[in-house]
Write a protein that holds these residues in place. Structure first.
Motif, PDB file in Angstrom:
ATOM      1  N   LYS A  77       0.862  -1.155   0.067  1.00  0.00           N
ATOM      2  CA  LYS A  77      -0.126  -0.150   0.026  1.00  0.00           C
ATOM      3  C   LYS A  77       0.845   0.966  -0.114  1.00  0.00           C
ATOM      4  CE  LYS A  77      -3.591  -2.309   2.655  1.00  0.00           C
ATOM      5  NZ  LYS A  77      -2.759  -3.596   2.813  1.00  0.00           N
TER       6      LYS A  77
ATOM      7  N   ASN B  31      -0.698   4.375  -0.231  1.00  0.00           N
ATOM      8  CA  ASN B  31      -1.538   5.598   0.214  1.00  0.00           C
ATOM      9  C   ASN B  31      -1.051   6.338   1.439  1.00  0.00           C
ATOM     10  OD1 ASN B  31      -3.139   4.359  -1.741  1.00  0.00           O
ATOM     11  ND2 ASN B  31      -4.080   2.965  -0.025  1.00  0.00           N
ATOM     12  N   SER B  32      -1.457   7.545   1.224  1.00  0.00           N
ATOM     13  CA  SER B  32      -0.764   8.517   2.571  1.00  0.00           C
ATOM     14  C   SER B  32      -2.130   9.498   3.026  1.00  0.00           C
ATOM     15  CB  SER B  32      -0.010   9.621   2.028  1.00  0.00           C
ATOM     16  OG  SER B  32      -0.641  10.218   0.788  1.00  0.00           O
ATOM     17  N   ASP B  33      -3.090   9.270   2.297  1.00  0.00           N
ATOM     18  CA  ASP B  33      -4.338   9.980   3.129  1.00  0.00           C
ATOM     19  C   ASP B  33      -5.512   9.538   2.482  1.00  0.00           C
ATOM     20  OD1 ASP B  33      -4.700  11.345   0.494  1.00  0.00           O
ATOM     21  OD2 ASP B  33      -3.577  13.021   1.197  1.00  0.00           O
TER      22      ASP B  33
ATOM     23  N   SER C 198      -6.361   9.395  -1.392  1.00  0.00           N
ATOM     24  CA  SER C 198      -5.492   8.623  -2.297  1.00  0.00           C
ATOM     25  C   SER C 198      -6.025   7.237  -2.387  1.00  0.00           C
ATOM     26  CB  SER C 198      -4.116   8.686  -1.563  1.00  0.00           C
ATOM     27  OG  SER C 198      -4.054   7.832  -0.392  1.00  0.00           O
TER      28      SER C 198
ATOM     29  N   ASN D 231      -7.994   0.245   4.582  1.00  0.00           N
ATOM     30  CA  ASN D 231      -7.017   0.914   3.918  1.00  0.00           C
ATOM     31  C   ASN D 231      -6.770   2.161   4.134  1.00  0.00           C
ATOM     32  OD1 ASN D 231      -6.187  -1.506   2.727  1.00  0.00           O
ATOM     33  ND2 ASN D 231      -7.170  -1.119   0.769  1.00  0.00           N
TER      34      ASN D 231
ATOM     35  N   THR E 212      -3.604   4.364   6.182  1.00  0.00           N
ATOM     36  CA  THR E 212      -3.075   5.649   5.632  1.00  0.00           C
ATOM     37  C   THR E 212      -2.302   6.621   6.578  1.00  0.00           C
ATOM     38  OG1 THR E 212      -4.937   6.970   5.595  1.00  0.00           O
ATOM     39  CG2 THR E 212      -4.510   5.546   3.590  1.00  0.00           C
ATOM     40  N   ASN E 213      -1.549   7.216   6.212  1.00  0.00           N
ATOM     41  CA  ASN E 213      -0.902   8.298   7.260  1.00  0.00           C
ATOM     42  C   ASN E 213      -1.808   9.006   7.978  1.00  0.00           C
ATOM     43  OD1 ASN E 213       1.715   7.453   6.726  1.00  0.00           O
ATOM     44  ND2 ASN E 213       2.195   8.976   5.170  1.00  0.00           N
TER      45      ASN E 213
END
Length: 711
Positions: free
Chosen positions: A416, A418-420, A423, A691, A695-696
């Motif tokens: 993965k 993804n950051s936010d 995304s 997911n 993310t962050n």
């Protein structure tokens, strides 16, 4: 120390659901193993029957009720081809190209490559309830031989929650070993005894009991000084189902573990770390010892002849004491050195077996000599790592790309990126979810931000109509089609996996955060804290007044939600009360809001719930908790904010203590997804939600909600 675990659970007659986890490596992969093939079962039975007809093997089996050996009629020699056939058929089965099993094999190889770079010792754990699986020589699987050449394979002790996480250290300046020589007609136990007594040259204190009475054995185990290691040599046996084992104590008395468990429990409480049954057919013994929380056991999974037993003990202690190898490495090296018995006792190299509890670091001799019991790894539920990073074969990549396109979830070589929330592509629609009340703070912080990023991805929290909310309720509603996905504060239970299978479905759990469980009392109650043992005794009805734990002369009112309602209650019963039922003194409440409201007006009350729900409250007081003794750790950042200072100031969560495992009661939080063969939109939605949380942005919000991020 790296731990690779294969959890196998029978899925009707279709085979076994398998969950592969690798601690500290972000690994959790699910697969499906076909049922045991008939040729593997028949070849194993042929080897076992022939092996047990060898005269030296027959003479060491305990002739007690439950004996599985057929009367000897003719002399049969255990030919080497029997062991060869078992190994061949085992590898044909475990190297199956079944597409449902292939992801497990691929990940095992990938994990091995990662772990070898770290130079950590690797232990491979087989967690299987099925006795046919527990008897198999897993170490003969060529995948393990090739990719995990230095790793010993052990059996996981049957799941039995242990509230006593840190064992006491025996009150002795020397390592103490209790050796019991039982009935031994037809076998020679003198050499076993000599191997142990030779350790006295290294300053070990050895106490020997020769054919003791029940009372003598009990008195020895109750000794205040305690023991580090218990060794039994003599006749023993197990029932065919591997549930119950017995030892032949003397010429007249046979004992199951159940018949002297109180004495054993006392020895365990005083620091007993390891039992070695250098005797026959010990799977039943290991099973019973796990129920009383002995951390580590070495047994022989089949009858063992004298020469094999003596050589194993000698080689083991040579590695363990003189070369200071870990328990796993010592057993592996000692077991491999039995190779010279290949012609006389084919398959003897498979016999020595470790059975170990979860969250226990394997012993080392140096650790015992320094007087420190093994330290447990931070407490997490059994299936507690996050979703696996998968190696993707070309054919699987094509299929996965179809999923990516249909679900809008972005992957890059299985990882993965993804950051936010923005995304993660999310499908349009209204999606129902529910479950654990411990997730309430998450919903408060996360849902509104998801709505901002994806206005057309509408999440609607849904309670059961005729049931109280909770993890179990959410999973039941998910299976019944009332929810798209559910939230849980505990792992999926075996019964729920079975219920899903009966409906033609499967369940998947995705860990997304870690949290603590907080114990709360009335703010006027003056008490420094409670130990896990005291909490257990309060909720099982053994402690009924606060003066029994250093408080005022005041009756205790123990509040709780019902067991069937929530994962938090199940977690308490599994991990604090040791599966003992809640006592008749417990007063049941509808939910946490109800429990905290009652606690605020009851000076003698006590309640437990998710720490983010409890710690910031103004009208109650969260308590510091100790595993044992006075080493209390608070679920809040000290100093404690008093009730009259709240809400201008509120207690803040002790996130660091949760993260490091210093706080005694922690667990992971899961998103539960319903799977089927069609990769349904519901399944995709649940995975999209998980997911997002991973993310962050999601992990940051989980942190703000009072949970510990796992990424």
């Amino acid at each position: 120390m790296a731990i690779v675990k294969l959890k196998l659970r029978r899925n009707s007659t279709d085979g076994f659901l398998v969950i592969l986890t690798a601690k500290n490596l972000d690994e959790e992969t699910e697969g499906f193993l076909p049922p045991l093939p008939p040729n593997l079962e028949s070849s194993f039975n042929e080897w076992q029957s022939a092996y047990r007809q060898i005269e030296a093997v027959r003479s060491c089996v305990a002739p007690a009720p439950g004996l599985r050996l057929t009367p000897k009629s003719v002399t049969i020699h255990s030919h080497g081809e029997y062991t060869g056939a078992v190994k061949d058929y085992l590898n044909q089965w475990l190297n199956s190209g079944d597409s449902r099993w292939q992801p497990i094999r691929d990940r095992l190889i990938a994990i091995a490559q990662q772990l070898h770079q770290s130079n950590d010792e690797i232990r491979v754990i087989i967690d299987a309830k099925d006795i046919d699986l527990r008897r198999l020589p897993w170490q003969a699987w060529n995948l393990l031989e090739e990719h995990y050449p230095n790793a010993e394979v052990a059996l996981s002790a049957p799941k039995s929650s242990n509230p006593k996480i840190n064992k006491l250290v025996p009150q002795s300046t020397k390592v103490r070993i209790l050796v019991v020589v039982g009935r031994s007609d037809g076998i020679n136990t003198k050499d076993d005894l000599k191997v142990i007594q030779d350790l006295e040259r290294d300053g070990v204190e050895v106490r020997c009991l020769i054919k003791p009475s029940r009372r003598d054995l009990s008195d020895a185990l109750w000794e205040e000084q305690g023991y580090h290691i218990f060794v039994f040599t003599g006749h023993s046996g197990s029932q065919e189902d591997g549930q119950i084992g017995w030892i032949e104590l003397n010429d007249k008395e046979s004992l199951t573990i159940e018949e002297f468990k109180e004495a054993l429990k006392q020895a365990i409480d005083k620091g007993l770390q390891l039992a070695i049954f250098n005797s026959c057919d010990g799977l039943g013994l290991a099973n019973q010892l796990a129920q009383i929380h002995l951390p580590q056991v070495i047994i022989m999974r089949e009858p063992v002849p004298d020469p094999v037993a003596v050589d194993f003990l000698r080689y083991f202690f040579q590695e363990f004491t003189h070369n200071n190898k870990s328990l796993f490495t010592s057993v592996k090296k000692a077991r491999k050195r039995l190779e010279h018995f290949k012609s006389d006792y084919p398959g003897a190299i498979w016999l020595p077996t470790i059975c170990i509890e979860a969250n226990v670091e394997p012993l080392t001799w140096q650790g015992l000599r320094e007087g420190s019991p093994p330290k447990p790894t931070p407490i997490k539920p059994e299936d507690s790592t996050h979703q696996a990073k998968k190696n993707i074969k070309p054919w699987l990549l094509i299929a996965l790309l179809g999923v990516v396109i249909s679900s809008g979830v972005a992957y890059l070589v299985g990882k993965k990126v993804n950051s936010d929330f923005s995304s993660v592509a999310a499908p349009e629609g209204t999606w129902l979810y529910g479950g654990s009340t411990s997730w309430a703070p998450v919903r408060q912080y996360v849902d509104i931000e998801i709505k901002k990023a994806h206005p057309q991805f509408e999440l609607r929290y849904t309670d059961a109509i005729n049931a109280t909310p909770g993890s179990g309720t959410g999973i039941r509603m998910l299976l019944e089609g009332q929810l798209t996905f559910s939230q849980s504060s505990r792992p999926i239970a075996d019964r729920e996996y079975q219920q899903a299978q009966q409906r033609g479905l499967s369940l998947k759990q995705i860990p997304v955060a870690l949290e603590g469980l907080a114990i709360a009392v009335h703010p006027t109650l003056q008490i420094p804290g409670l130990t896990l043992g005291q909490i257990k005794d309060i909720y099982t009805g053994k402690i009924t007044n606060w003066n029994q734990v250093g408080g005022p002369n005041l009756k205790i009112t123990a509040y709780s939600r019902r067991l069937e309602d929530g994962g938090t209650v199940e977690f308490l019963v599994d991990n604090v009360t040791g599966k003992e039922k809640l006592g008749s003194n417990v007063v049941y409440v509808y939910d946490t809001t109800d429990g905290l409201r009652k606690l605020a007006t009851d000076r003698g009350g006590i309640y437990y719930a998710s720490a983010p729900e409890v710690v910031p409250q103004c009208q109650i007081k969260p308590l510091a908790i100790a595993k044992q003794g006075n080493n209390f750790v608070a679920p809040y950042k000290e100093p404690l904010i008093k009730a009259d200072q709240c809400p201008n100031q509120r207690n803040q969560l002790n996130i660091d203590a949760f993260k490091t495992g210093q706080y005694p009661i922690t667990r992971q939080m899961f998103v539960i997804v319903k799977q089927n063969n069609n990769n349904s939109l519901e399944q995709q939605v649940g995975e999209v939600y998980a997911n997002m949380l991973l993310t962050n942005q999601g992990q940051k919000l989980m942190n703000e909600a009072g949970f510990v991020r796992i990424r």
